[in-house]
Write a protein that holds these residues in place. Structure first.
Motif, short mmCIF file in Angstrom:
data_model
loop_
_atom_site.label_atom_id
_atom_site.label_comp_id
_atom_site.label_asym_id
_atom_site.label_seq_id
_atom_site.Cartn_x
_atom_site.Cartn_y
_atom_site.Cartn_z
N SER A 31 0.82 -1.21 0.00
CA SER A 31 0.00 0.00 0.00
C SER A 31 0.85 1.27 0.00
O SER A 31 0.63 2.18 -0.81
N LEU A 32 1.83 1.36 0.89
CA LEU A 32 2.65 2.58 0.97
C LEU A 32 3.47 2.77 -0.31
O LEU A 32 3.68 3.90 -0.76
N ARG A 33 3.92 1.69 -0.89
CA ARG A 33 4.69 1.79 -2.13
C ARG A 33 3.81 2.33 -3.27
O ARG A 33 4.25 3.16 -4.07
N VAL A 34 2.56 1.87 -3.31
CA VAL A 34 1.63 2.34 -4.34
C VAL A 34 1.34 3.82 -4.15
O VAL A 34 1.31 4.60 -5.11
N ILE A 35 1.09 4.24 -2.91
CA ILE A 35 0.84 5.66 -2.63
C ILE A 35 2.05 6.50 -2.98
O ILE A 35 1.94 7.59 -3.56
N ASN A 36 3.23 6.01 -2.64
CA ASN A 36 4.47 6.74 -2.93
C ASN A 36 4.61 6.98 -4.43
O ASN A 36 4.94 8.08 -4.88
N ARG A 37 4.29 5.96 -5.23
CA ARG A 37 4.44 6.09 -6.68
C ARG A 37 3.39 7.04 -7.25
O ARG A 37 3.70 7.91 -8.07
N ALA A 38 2.14 6.90 -6.79
CA ALA A 38 1.06 7.74 -7.35
C ALA A 38 1.19 9.20 -6.93
O ALA A 38 0.69 10.09 -7.62
N SER A 39 1.88 9.47 -5.82
CA SER A 39 2.00 10.85 -5.34
C SER A 39 2.88 11.71 -6.25
O SER A 39 2.93 12.93 -6.10
N GLU A 40 3.58 11.08 -7.20
CA GLU A 40 4.36 11.86 -8.16
C GLU A 40 3.45 12.80 -8.95
O GLU A 40 3.86 13.90 -9.33
N ASP A 41 2.21 12.35 -9.20
CA ASP A 41 1.29 13.13 -10.02
C ASP A 41 0.12 13.71 -9.23
O ASP A 41 -0.57 14.60 -9.75
#
Length: 628
Positions: A198-208
């Motif tokens: 979950s945190l990895r997915v949020i970290n990646r999506a927060s780029e945009d």
């Protein structure tokens, strides 16, 4: 004449029964026949409301059909390439608490060991007058360097938003002291089962995106658990259809309250516009409100579509209320905060896209009572039809003139739309929970209508009372429960993965062990037999995987009083050793991972709370020999 053996007198019919001795089928027939005598009074009343009711249901069905169309568009939208991962940004996980001492320890222990991300810390909010929860968090602080208590400066409970604001202040103090900065903040509750990715997915999506929402799904429960099944039905449809459709439609994305990630610059802008308060303490549903505020600032929001990973779908799992009263209380708060307080605070401002979703979020005030009314009319129609058949009479609702404005096309259209809606919900449930749960969707609809209707009426009554008497709306806390150990097993990392990641063994050693593992022999035991790992290291890895503390005990560590706290029969059966009593807890050590059955049986023999520790089989044998 025949002789009756019961009374000793003659009887013309020994088989005659007493007047009160009536079979259930006969009793039901009499009830239906009696009902037929008064149905005529109600048939015209029911017939008079059928046409307007059908029109309202038809309008709602068309609205839901539009949403399915938007969902189909969102499927194409979700196939866009995900942003590249630019490395792990530091994440602060906020967990606000009020009287959560029974669940917070297990939540932190499990999630800290399960999350596949390195740069994260938990900031856990509690109130000074909630001493048990404060002690539980301090205990977790002592076990985990990633846990930090955020003690509110005043007594509680206040509101979740107020607690989150003080957690935010505690994070700022930590950053100042440690010379660091958290780039992301993620909100969770005390009962949440955070997916390892979950945190990895949020970290990646927060780029945009300034705000990222991970799906939220109820844990699987037995089919007999009707109330929790209602949550399964509604959340499956909402997470698969409504949330992706909102994103495609270009409207605001409300936070689900858990599994929501915020970029730091978004929170700082919120604080600047609201007297340094990120979350609005006067709002009952601060999660819904903050999503709207971020949208109005022009920051992008995104919902992560349900996608499979090694540990199942990437979603936050939790146990929702399983009792009727608790479910009604929670939904009353949702309706009060989203539909009524949100209407008061925000009106219909923001353009037609926002206004449409305001309508979607608030129409429960109308559709919940209509849903219950529809169920009652269906029941009435079924009973009167059966009564008419028994009396060999015409069915009153089918008589000419009973519903002059109701046309056959309206009946067919509303029925068709209802079938589509139920079918979509059942399909959503089937894709996430299987066909057995999906088959129960139509059976749970009356229960959902009843819960939502009661909650809607209670919300309107509480809201009206607060406005008439000019007192603030009160935040009603939902009681939480954390999943059992068996429910957590599917979300834990595999032992082999833990061993390789922590460099106890190499990937080649793991592959060899898996190829040569005999049937009935556990992987860890086989690795020890192969000489690839020491027993002590294996149990350190099991402790990390299971979120259970490890214990290495000497004979002097065992309290005689504690050793006699449980029956010896059970101690031998479950291979468990009680060794200390501390602050109302019985500490137990075992070479076996405790199961739910073990915990239930041992708990039934003592009033003390149980806390399990793992110990090596060698240490367990030595202690048993020394205390004989």
């Amino acid at each position: 004449m025949r002789f009756c053996s019961k009374c000793g007198e003659g009887s013309t019919d020994a088989r005659r029964k007493y007047p009160g001795d009536i079979s259930p089928a006969r009793a039901l027939s009499l009830v239906l026949l009696a009902a037929g005598s008064w149905t005529g009074y109600f048939d015209r009343w029911v017939g008079a409301i059928l046409a307007p009711l059908a029109m309202l249901i038809l309008a709602g069905g068309i609205d839901d059909l539009l949403l399915i169309f938007l969902w189909l568009l969102s499927k194409r939208h979700s196939r866009r390439a995900a942003p590249a991962d630019s490395g792990e940004k530091p994440i602060a996980v906020f967990v606000p608490l009020w009287k959560e001492h029974e669940v917070i320890g297990g939540m932190l222990d499990h999630n800290i060991h399960a999350i596949r991300y390195r740069a994260f810390h938990f900031f856990v909010g509690a109130y000074p007058n909630d001493e048990k929860t404060v002690l539980a968090v301090r205990d977790a602080e002592a076990r985990h360097a990633r846990v930090h208590l955020a003690l509110c400066p005043h007594e509680g409970p206040t509101s979740k938003a107020d607690c989150l604001n003080w957690i935010y202040q505690r994070m700022l103090l930590y950053e100042e002291r440690e010379g660091t900065r958290f780039e992301l903040v993620v909100i969770h509750d005390a009962e949440d089962l955070i997916h390892p990715e979950s945190l990895r997915v949020i970290n990646r999506a927060s780029e945009d995106c300034g705000m990222v929402q991970v799906p939220v799904l109820p844990l699987r429960t037995p089919l007999s658990d009707v109330v929790h099944g209602v949550y399964i039905d509604e959340f499956s449809e909402y997470q698969m259809k409504d949330m992706p459709a909102r994103q495609t439609f270009g409207s605001f994305m409300p936070s689900n309250g858990v599994g929501t990630g915020f970029r730091r610059d978004a929170l700082e802008r919120l604080a600047e516009t609201n007297d340094n308060r990120v979350f609005d303490p006067g709002c009952l549903t601060e999660d819904y409100e903050i999503g709207l505020r971020i949208h109005r600032m022009g920051l992008p929001q995104c919902f992560i579509p349900l996608a499979a990973a090694r540990n199942g779908l990437v979603a936050t799992r939790e146990l929702f209320p399983r009792g009727w009263r608790t479910a009604v209380r929670q939904r009353t708060r949702w309706i009060t905060g989203i539909a009524l307080q949100g209407w008061e605070r925000n009106g219909w401002r923001g353009g037609w896209r926002v206004a449409y979703w305001f309508w979607r979020d608030r129409k429960g005030l109308l559709t919940c009572p209509l849903g219950l009314l529809t169920n009652l009319i269906v029941i009435y129609g079924g009973v009167t039809w059966a009564a008419a058949r028994l009396r060999h009479a015409a069915w009153g609702l089918a008589q000419p003139g009973v519903h002059p404005f109701l046309h056959s096309w309206m009946v067919e259209a509303t029925l068709g739309l209802a079938v589509i809606q139920i079918g979509f919900r059942a399909g959503s449930v089937a894709s996430l929970y299987g066909w057995k749960h999906a088959a129960c969707v139509p059976l749970r609809i009356p229960a959902a209508n009843l819960i939502n209707c009661i909650a809607a009426f209670r919300a309107m009554a509480q809201y009206a009372s607060s406005r008439i008497h000019k007192h603030p709306l009160v935040w009603v806390k939902t009681e939480h429960a954390y999943p059992s150990r068996e429910a957590l097993l599917g979300h834990k990392r595999k032992l082999g993965e833990v061993l390789v990641t922590a460099s106890w063994i190499s990937q080649d050693d793991l592959d060899l062990a898996l190829r040569t593992q005999p049937t009935g022999v556990r992987l860890g035991e086989h690795l020890v037999a192969l000489g690839k790992i020491e027993e002590d290291d294996l149990y350190d890895a099991l402790s990390l995987q299971q979120g259970l503390p490890a214990a290495k005990l000497a004979p002097d560590d065992i309290s005689p009083h504690a050793a006699r706290a449980l029956p010896r029969r059970l101690l031998r059966q479950w291979k468990v050793l009680p060794y200390q009593i501390d602050s109302g807890e019985l500490l137990l050590a075992s070479p076996e991972i405790p199961s739910d059955e073990m915990a239930r049986e041992l708990s039934g023999c003592t009033r003390l709370s149980l806390r399990f520790h793992l110990m090596t089989p060698r240490n367990f044998r030595q202690l048993n020999e020394s205390i004989r």
